[in-house]
Design a protein around this motif. Structure first.
Motif, PDB file in Angstrom:
ATOM      1  N   PRO A 177     -23.194  11.731  45.858  1.00 24.56           N
ATOM      2  CA  PRO A 177     -22.378  12.674  45.072  1.00 24.56           C
ATOM      3  C   PRO A 177     -20.887  12.599  45.357  1.00 24.56           C
ATOM      4  O   PRO A 177     -20.087  13.100  44.561  1.00 24.56           O
ATOM      5  N   ASN A 178     -20.516  11.983  46.467  1.00 27.39           N
ATOM      6  CA  ASN A 178     -19.087  11.871  46.792  1.00 27.39           C
ATOM      7  C   ASN A 178     -18.515  10.491  46.475  1.00 27.39           C
ATOM      8  O   ASN A 178     -17.469  10.096  46.979  1.00 27.39           O
ATOM      9  N   GLY A 179     -19.239   9.750  45.630  1.00 27.27           N
ATOM     10  CA  GLY A 179     -18.712   8.467  45.172  1.00 27.27           C
ATOM     11  C   GLY A 179     -19.186   7.293  45.998  1.00 27.27           C
ATOM     12  O   GLY A 179     -19.938   7.417  46.964  1.00 27.27           O
ATOM     13  N   GLY A 180     -18.774   6.121  45.613  1.00 22.80           N
ATOM     14  CA  GLY A 180     -19.211   4.900  46.283  1.00 22.80           C
ATOM     15  C   GLY A 180     -20.380   4.280  45.535  1.00 22.80           C
ATOM     16  O   GLY A 180     -20.872   4.792  44.529  1.00 22.80           O
ATOM     17  N   ALA A 181     -20.819   3.143  46.037  1.00 24.56           N
ATOM     18  CA  ALA A 181     -21.854   2.371  45.351  1.00 24.56           C
ATOM     19  C   ALA A 181     -23.272   2.755  45.761  1.00 24.56           C
ATOM     20  O   ALA A 181     -24.224   2.359  45.095  1.00 24.56           O
ATOM     21  N   GLN A 182     -23.418   3.510  46.840  1.00 24.76           N
ATOM     22  CA  GLN A 182     -24.744   3.730  47.392  1.00 24.76           C
ATOM     23  C   GLN A 182     -25.504   4.868  46.705  1.00 24.76           C
ATOM     24  O   GLN A 182     -24.920   5.796  46.133  1.00 24.76           O
ATOM     25  N   TYR A 183     -26.828   4.750  46.825  1.00 20.07           N
ATOM     26  CA  TYR A 183     -27.746   5.766  46.340  1.00 20.07           C
ATOM     27  C   TYR A 183     -28.585   6.255  47.522  1.00 20.07           C
ATOM     28  O   TYR A 183     -28.847   5.494  48.460  1.00 20.07           O
ATOM     29  N   TYR A 184     -29.012   7.508  47.476  1.00 18.08           N
ATOM     30  CA  TYR A 184     -29.925   8.011  48.508  1.00 18.08           C
ATOM     31  C   TYR A 184     -31.322   8.158  47.936  1.00 18.08           C
ATOM     32  O   TYR A 184     -31.509   8.431  46.747  1.00 18.08           O
ATOM     33  N   CYS A 185     -32.300   7.990  48.789  1.00 22.39           N
ATOM     34  CA  CYS A 185     -33.714   8.045  48.395  1.00 22.39           C
ATOM     35  C   CYS A 185     -34.208   9.492  48.395  1.00 22.39           C
ATOM     36  O   CYS A 185     -33.938  10.252  49.316  1.00 22.39           O
ATOM     37  N   HIS A 186     -34.989   9.831  47.362  1.00 18.84           N
ATOM     38  CA  HIS A 186     -35.645  11.145  47.308  1.00 18.84           C
ATOM     39  C   HIS A 186     -36.994  10.953  46.614  1.00 18.84           C
ATOM     40  O   HIS A 186     -37.056  10.804  45.403  1.00 18.84           O
ATOM     41  N   LEU A 187     -38.061  10.958  47.354  1.00 18.81           N
ATOM     42  CA  LEU A 187     -39.379  10.808  46.743  1.00 18.81           C
ATOM     43  C   LEU A 187     -39.758  12.047  45.950  1.00 18.81           C
ATOM     44  O   LEU A 187     -40.623  11.983  45.071  1.00 18.81           O
ATOM     45  N   PHE A 188     -39.102  13.173  46.250  1.00 23.45           N
ATOM     46  CA  PHE A 188     -39.388  14.408  45.530  1.00 23.45           C
ATOM     47  C   PHE A 188     -38.151  14.766  44.690  1.00 23.45           C
ATOM     48  O   PHE A 188     -37.560  13.886  44.094  1.00 23.45           O
ATOM     49  N   ASP A 189     -37.763  16.006  44.626  1.00 18.82           N
ATOM     50  CA  ASP A 189     -36.618  16.404  43.815  1.00 18.82           C
ATOM     51  C   ASP A 189     -35.337  15.726  44.308  1.00 18.82           C
ATOM     52  O   ASP A 189     -35.181  15.455  45.498  1.00 18.82           O
ATOM     53  N   LYS A 190     -34.401  15.471  43.386  1.00 19.28           N
ATOM     54  CA  LYS A 190     -33.152  14.810  43.760  1.00 19.28           C
ATOM     55  C   LYS A 190     -32.321  15.662  44.718  1.00 19.28           C
ATOM     56  O   LYS A 190     -31.406  15.137  45.377  1.00 19.28           O
ATOM     57  N   ARG A 191     -32.639  16.960  44.809  1.00 19.70           N
ATOM     58  CA  ARG A 191     -31.950  17.835  45.750  1.00 19.70           C
ATOM     59  C   ARG A 191     -32.657  17.875  47.097  1.00 19.70           C
ATOM     60  O   ARG A 191     -32.363  18.732  47.938  1.00 19.70           O
ATOM     61  N   MET A 192     -33.594  16.925  47.317  1.00 21.51           N
ATOM     62  CA  MET A 192     -34.344  16.844  48.567  1.00 21.51           C
ATOM     63  C   MET A 192     -34.296  15.417  49.103  1.00 21.51           C
ATOM     64  O   MET A 192     -35.257  14.658  48.979  1.00 21.51           O
ATOM     65  N   PRO A 193     -33.182  15.002  49.703  1.00 22.08           N
ATOM     66  CA  PRO A 193     -33.057  13.629  50.204  1.00 22.08           C
ATOM     67  C   PRO A 193     -34.024  13.342  51.354  1.00 22.08           C
ATOM     68  O   PRO A 193     -34.216  14.168  52.245  1.00 22.08           O
ATOM     69  N   ASP A 194     -34.613  12.151  51.324  1.00 21.30           N
ATOM     70  CA  ASP A 194     -35.557  11.746  52.364  1.00 21.30           C
ATOM     71  C   ASP A 194     -34.844  11.423  53.665  1.00 21.30           C
ATOM     72  O   ASP A 194     -33.776  10.793  53.667  1.00 21.30           O
ATOM     73  N   LEU A 195     -35.460  11.811  54.762  1.00 19.40           N
ATOM     74  CA  LEU A 195     -34.949  11.492  56.089  1.00 19.40           C
ATOM     75  C   LEU A 195     -35.297  10.058  56.477  1.00 19.40           C
ATOM     76  O   LEU A 195     -36.334   9.519  56.071  1.00 19.40           O
ATOM     77  N   ASN A 196     -34.451   9.478  57.294  1.00 23.82           N
ATOM     78  CA  ASN A 196     -34.636   8.104  57.769  1.00 23.82           C
ATOM     79  C   ASN A 196     -35.331   8.133  59.123  1.00 23.82           C
ATOM     80  O   ASN A 196     -34.689   8.210  60.176  1.00 23.82           O
ATOM     81  N   TRP A 197     -36.656   8.058  59.102  1.00 19.88           N
ATOM     82  CA  TRP A 197     -37.426   8.155  60.345  1.00 19.88           C
ATOM     83  C   TRP A 197     -37.361   6.900  61.200  1.00 19.88           C
ATOM     84  O   TRP A 197     -37.840   6.898  62.338  1.00 19.88           O
ATOM     85  N   GLN A 198     -36.749   5.834  60.682  1.00 23.64           N
ATOM     86  CA  GLN A 198     -36.475   4.685  61.544  1.00 23.64           C
ATOM     87  C   GLN A 198     -35.485   5.054  62.643  1.00 23.64           C
ATOM     88  O   GLN A 198     -35.481   4.445  63.714  1.00 23.64           O
ATOM     89  N   ASN A 199     -34.672   6.028  62.373  1.00 22.82           N
ATOM     90  CA  ASN A 199     -33.636   6.478  63.294  1.00 22.82           C
ATOM     91  C   ASN A 199     -34.254   7.385  64.358  1.00 22.82           C
ATOM     92  O   ASN A 199     -34.772   8.463  64.049  1.00 22.82           O
ATOM     93  N   HIS A 200     -34.190   6.949  65.610  1.00 24.20           N
ATOM     94  CA  HIS A 200     -34.761   7.745  66.703  1.00 24.20           C
ATOM     95  C   HIS A 200     -34.149   9.136  66.765  1.00 24.20           C
ATOM     96  O   HIS A 200     -34.820  10.106  67.154  1.00 24.20           O
ATOM     97  N   GLU A 201     -32.886   9.264  66.405  1.00 24.14           N
ATOM     98  CA  GLU A 201     -32.235  10.582  66.464  1.00 24.14           C
ATOM     99  C   GLU A 201     -32.860  11.557  65.479  1.00 24.14           C
ATOM    100  O   GLU A 201     -32.874  12.770  65.725  1.00 24.14           O
TER     101      GLU A 201
END
Length: 553
Positions: free
Chosen positions: A151-175
Motif C-alpha cells: 500500500p505504500n508503493g513499490g513493486a512488491q506484493y504481500y501474500c494473503h491466503l485469506f482477506d487482503k486485510r489479513m497479510p500472511d506471516l513469514n514463518w520461515q523467519n525465526h523471529e
C-alpha cells in the motif's frame, strides 16, 4: 500427554453470540462467566473461545491487530481475569483461539513493515513480485488473488491466503516463531491452559515462483502449494517447543481443516513438540449426493452416510492409536449446524440424541459447539443482503451470474453458510432469547428451543447430553480401547474395553427398525438409551434413530 486433557470435554463458545451482559447486542466475557455453571453442569470441563483479541473484525476476530489485549466489544482484561479465576475455581480449563497464519493489516508489525522498507518487521510477512507484477497466480480463499500491492508503493506484493486485510506471516523467519511463542506465554501467565491454533497448516508455502497450472480461472486455488507442506511441522515444532519448554502441560489443538488421518498423526506424534490433537473437517462422515458442478464443495448439500462414516473413523482411530486422540465433533463456527446440514426433521427428537451417542463415546476428545446440546439450528435469513461473510457474497455473485433464482440461493445459504451457525445462544422464551435486551449483532429467524425449556424436560436432548457426557467421563469411555464393529450398513456399533470391562455402543442411523446382537456371551445391561429399545438375550431391537449403551455385568 498431560493428564488433564486426556479427559477433556470441550465446549466451544463463539463469544459474540453466547451471552450479552451489558445489553449492547454483542456477547462478552462477563456473559460467559455468568453461564459457567451451565457449561459445567452439561459435563464439559474445558471451554474453547473463538478469538477475543483486539481486531478490526474484518473476519470476526481472526484478523488480530493486538494479541496482548482484549477487544473492547468483548470486555476488559479484568473481565478476562475474573473468567479465568471462576473457571479454575470449578476445575475447568480455558483454550484461546490463536490465529497464527496471518495478522490484521492494522497490526503494528505490518504497519511498520509498510512504512519502513528497512524495518525488521518487513521480514515478518511474505513479499514477492515478478517484473513488477504478482509473483504467481495463486487464488485467495476469500476470492481473487492471494497477492496485494504494497500500500505504500513499490513493486512488491504481500501474500494473503485469506482477506487482503489479513497479510500472511513469514514463518520461515525465526523471529516470527519466537514472537508467537511470546504471545502464547503472555496468556499462559494470565492463566490460559491451551490454544487452538487457527489455520496452522498454511504456515509453509511452496516456491513463490510456482504458478498453479492447467486452470481456466485467473486466480485458481491449489492447496498442495500452501497447505500441509513438510515445513509446517518444522515451524510448528519450533514454536511449540519454545512454549512447552517452560509450560509442558499446555494443550495445543491444531485446526487442520484439510488434513487426513496420516497427516494428523505426523502433527501429533508424542514427544516431538507438535500439536496434542488436531481437528479436521474431513471426519464428519458426510457425502454430497446431489452435486451441482456450479456450486463450490463447501456449499454442496450433504447427508450422513453410514458406510462413509464407518470408513472414516476406522481409519482415524487406527492411524492415531498410540499416537494421539481423535477430535470428536459434529461442527464448529466455520460450518452450518449439524441438524441443518444433515436435514434432520424438526420434529425428530431421537436422531440428535443418536448423533451424540455415536460420536462422543468413541475414543477421543468431544468438542461440542454451543447450543448443539439443546437442538439449536441455523438462523434463517430472509434476504440475500442479510449475508455479509465473504464466502457467501462470492457465492451469491457466482450463482446470480449463472442465472440461479434468488430464492434458491437463499435456501442453499440458509442450509450451508457458516454465519447461520453463529446466532445468539437461545436461553429463554423472550424477544431476544435471553441473550440480550438489545437487538443482537447476528439475528434472524430461528427455531424455538431454549435452555430454559430444556432444563425442565427430563427426557429431552439436554438431559440426554448430560447423561452421555457423564458416561464419557468414566474411565472406560475416556481411557478404554476402541474397536469399530462389523455390522449391517445402517448400524454403527463399537466396543470400548478397559481392564477386562467392556461397554458397547449401538446406533441405528437408518430410517427403518434394526436388530443387532451384541458380540458377548456375558449378560449385559442398559445404561443409556434414547428411546424404547428392546433388549432380549443380548439382541437389541432399535427403531430408526435408536441408540443404546450397554455394559457387561
Amino acid at each position: 500427554m498431560g493428564a488433564w486433557y486426556k479427559k477433556a470435554v470441550i465446549y466451544q463458545i463463539y463469544p459474540k453470540s453466547f451471552k450479552d451482559s451489558n445489553n449492547d447486542g454483542v456477547g462478552d466475557l462477563a456473559g460467559i462467566t455468568e453461564k459457567l455453571d451451565y457449561v459445567q453442569q452439561l459435563g464439559a470441563n474445558t471451554i474453547w473461545l473463538n478469538p477475543i483479541f483486539v481486531s478490526p473484525q474484518v473476519d470476526n476476530g481472526y484478523d488480530v491487530s493486538n494479541y496482548f489485549a482484549i477487544d473492547p466489544i468483548l470486555g476488559t482484561m479484568d473481565d478476562f481475569t475474573k473468567l479465568v479465576t471462576e473457571m479454575h475455581k470449578r476445575k475447568m480449563y480455558l483454550l484461546l483461539d490463536l490465529p497464527i497464519n496471518d495478522t490484521s493489516d492494522q497490526h503494528p508489525w505490518f504497519q511498520d513493515a509498510i512504512k519502513n522498507k528497512d524495518s525488521i518487521f518487513r521480514e515478518y510477512y511474505i513479499w514477492g513480485e515478478n517484473n513488477g507484477e504478482r509473483p504467481n497466480n495463486w487464488g485467495s480463499f476469500f476470492g481473487g488473488s492471494a497477492w496485494e500491492k504494497d500500500p505504500n508503493g513499490g513493486a512488491q506484493y504481500y501474500c494473503h491466503l485469506f482477506d487482503k486485510r489479513m497479510p500472511d506471516l513469514n514463518w520461515q523467519n525465526h523471529e516470527v516463531r519466537k514472537s508467537m511463542a511470546d504471545i502464547a506465554k503472555f496468556w499462559i501467565d494470565k492463566g490460559v491452559d491451551g490454544f487452538r491454533l487457527d489455520a496452522f497448516i498454511h504456515i509453509a508455502k511452496a516456491n513463490l515462483q510456482q504458478n498453479i497450472l492447467n486452470q481456466d480461472t485467473e486466480f485458481p486455488m491449489d492447496s498442495s502449494l500452501y497447505a500441509n507442506l513438510p515445513n509446517v511441522k518444522t515451524y510448528l515444532q519450533n514454536f511449540i517447543k519454545l512454549v512447552k519448554d517452560d509450560n509442558p502441560e499446555v494443550f495445543f489443538l491444531g485446526e487442520a481443516s484439510s488434513a487426513d488421518a496420516y497427516q494428523a498423526a505426523e502433527y501429533t506424534r508424542p514427544n516431538q513438540f507438535g500439536c496434542d490433537m488436531v481437528v479436521s473437517s474431513d471426519n464428519y462422515g458426510e457425502i454430497y449426493p446431489f452435486k451441482d458442478p456450479n456450486i463450490p464443495k463447501f456449499f454442496q448439500p450433504r447427508q450422513l452416510d453410514s458406510t462413509h462414516f464407518k470408513e472414516t473413523f476406522s481409519v482415524w482411530e487406527a492411524v492415531l492409536e498410540n499416537i494421539s486422540l481423535p477430535a470428536l465433533t459434529w461442527g464448529n463456527h466455520d460450518i452450518s449446524r449439524v441438524l441443518n446440514r444433515l436435514n434432520v426433521n424438526a420434529g425428530d427428537e431421537d436422531f440428535p440424541k443418536a448423533l451424540a451417542v455415536c460420536m462422543y463415546l468413541q475414543r477421543g476428545i468431544p468438542i461440542i459447539y454451543y447450543g448443539e446440546e439443546i437442538g439449536m439450528r441455523n438462523l434463517n435469513y430472509k434476504k440475500l443482503k442479510d449475508f455479509h461473510d465473504q464466502r457467501a457474497m462470492d457465492l451469491i455473485q457466482l450463482l446470480q451470474g449463472l442465472g440461479y433464482a434468488d430464492d434458491d440461493i437463499i435456501q442453499l445459504l440458509n442450509q450451508q453458510d457458516e454465519m447461520t451457525a453463529r446466532g445468539p445462544f437461545q436461553w429463554k422464551n423472550e424477544k431476544y432469547v435471553g441473550f440480550s435486551q438489545h437487538h443482537p449483532w447476528n439475528w434472524a429467524d430461528h427455531n424455538t428451543v431454549t435452555a430454559e425449556d430444556a432444563e425442565s424436560d427430563s427426557e429431552g436432548l439436554l438431559a440426554f447430553y448430560r447423561a452421555v457426557l457423564k458416561i464419557k467421563n468414566t474411565p472406560l469411555f475416556s481411557e478404554g480401547s476402541y474397536v469399530l464393529l462389523n455390522t449391517k450398513t445402517n448400524i454403527y456399533a463399537y466396543e470400548r474395553e478397559l481392564n477386562g470391562q467392556k461397554g458397547f455402543v449401538v446406533v441405528n442411523l437408518g430410517k427403518q427398525p434394526e436388530n443387532y446382537r451384541i458380540p458377548t456371551i456375558k449378560i449385559i445391561h442398559t445404561i443409556l438409551a434414547n428411546k424404547a429399545n428392546s433388549l432380549v438375550d443380548n439382541v437389541v431391537t432399535m427403531a430408526a434413530g435408536g441408540s443404546i449403551v450397554v455394559m457387561e455385568e
